[in-house]
Design an enzyme around this catalytic site. Structure first.
Site, short mmCIF file in Angstrom:
data_model
loop_
_atom_site.label_atom_id
_atom_site.label_comp_id
_atom_site.label_asym_id
_atom_site.label_seq_id
_atom_site.Cartn_x
_atom_site.Cartn_y
_atom_site.Cartn_z
N MET A 26 0.83 -1.20 0.00
CA MET A 26 0.00 0.00 0.00
C MET A 26 0.87 1.25 0.00
SD MET A 26 -3.52 -0.71 2.08
CE MET A 26 -2.86 -0.44 3.72
N HIS A 33 9.32 -3.66 3.67
CA HIS A 33 8.88 -3.90 2.29
C HIS A 33 10.05 -4.25 1.39
CE1 HIS A 33 5.68 -1.02 3.76
NE2 HIS A 33 4.92 -1.98 3.26
#
Length: 279
Positions: A26, A33
């Site tokens: 997102m 990430h």
């Protein structure tokens, strides 16, 4: 690196690609990430990351409008990691009409996170299935920090017969062991110092169980009391069997302790896997 915002050009770009690893995000990217991107690179030749803040997984009272949107910065980080394609659709691209067909996950979606965030996993499962259909990867990487989500995505792939290998990425932590999260940036300075307590109480539960303590209810209750004493509003601290996420039993082998609590305006989650000593 190609940044693509629509489905048709993405599919055109993917013609001939037969070794795709996919990391859905997102945005608001951090080292957690990026570790998933590195894992993806180890599995397949072409790495695709998506950036999409999915309205369907936010309740009306949650932080959809506030959630970090840093596309330019995120793309720079992804390019440094060797990502080949970023898919960054607008909302109207993924949801051109109201999404009336929804993926209803198994009952496991109604416990833990699902209990306190009704509809969350329905929104997650729906957007993940849409993204899987668009990208059609051979491998997808999800982080263990969102442990219940990882379990549900694995079940999604299995029950819909999707030919996708779901790879789990380890939780990445700051130097003081706070699990990295896009929402950590909401924490005020004094809250950031206190935030490590969630990891600390989960670590204490882990040590107790690995040392032979099987009073799971007592361990959960004590952990929540410690958090409450220090100003946390705790949703749950729960000891579960690792593969099913059913409440753990004394004879279970692999377990996981999961916690979710709010510190000020920021809701944090974390978990630690537990491997009890064999008797």
């Amino acid at each position: 690196m190609d940044v693509i915002t629509d489905i048709s050009p993405l599919r055109t770009r993917l013609v001939g690609e037969s070794s795709i690893a996919f990391v859905p995000t997102m945005g608001g990217l951090h080292e957690g990430h990026l570790s998933l991107i590195r894992a993806a690179r180890q599995h397949r030749e072409c790495v695709i990351a998506s950036i999409f803040v999915n309205r369907l997984q936010f309740a009306p009272t949650e932080d959809f409008d506030r959630y970090p949107r840093t596309l330019e910065q995120d793309c720079a980080l992804l390019e440094e990691q060797g990502v080949h394609i970023v898919f960054a659709p607008e909302e109207k691209t993924l949801y051109p009409v109201p999404q009336e067909f929804m993926v209803e996950p198994s009952p496991i979606a109604n416990m833990l996170e699902g209990k306190y965030r009704p509809g969350f996993f329905r929104g997650v499962a729906t957007v993940v299935l849409k993204l899987f259909n668009i990208v059609q990867p051979q491998t997808a990487v999800f982080g263990k920090k969102d442990y219940q989500q990882l379990h549900i995505v694995r079940e999604l792939a299995r029950q819909f017969n999707l030919p996708i290998e779901i790879v789990a990425g380890e939780t990445v932590r700051a130097s003081d062991n706070l699990a990295l999260s896009s929402r950590n940036r909401y924490l005020r300075e004094e809250e950031r110092a206190e935030a490590i307590r969630l990891y600390q109480v989960l670590s204490q539960v882990k040590r107790e169980i690995e040392g032979g303590n099987r009073n799971f209810a007592g361990l959960e209750e004590n952990a929540m009391k410690i958090l409450a004493t220090h100003g946390w509003n705790t949703d749950y601290v729960s000891i579960r069997e690792r593969d099913t996420l059913a409440p753990a039993q004394p004879r279970d082998g692999n377990m996981v302790v999961l916690g979710a609590a709010r510190l000020g305006e920021t809701r944090l989650i974390d978990n630690l896997e537990i491997t009890p000593k064999k008797e």
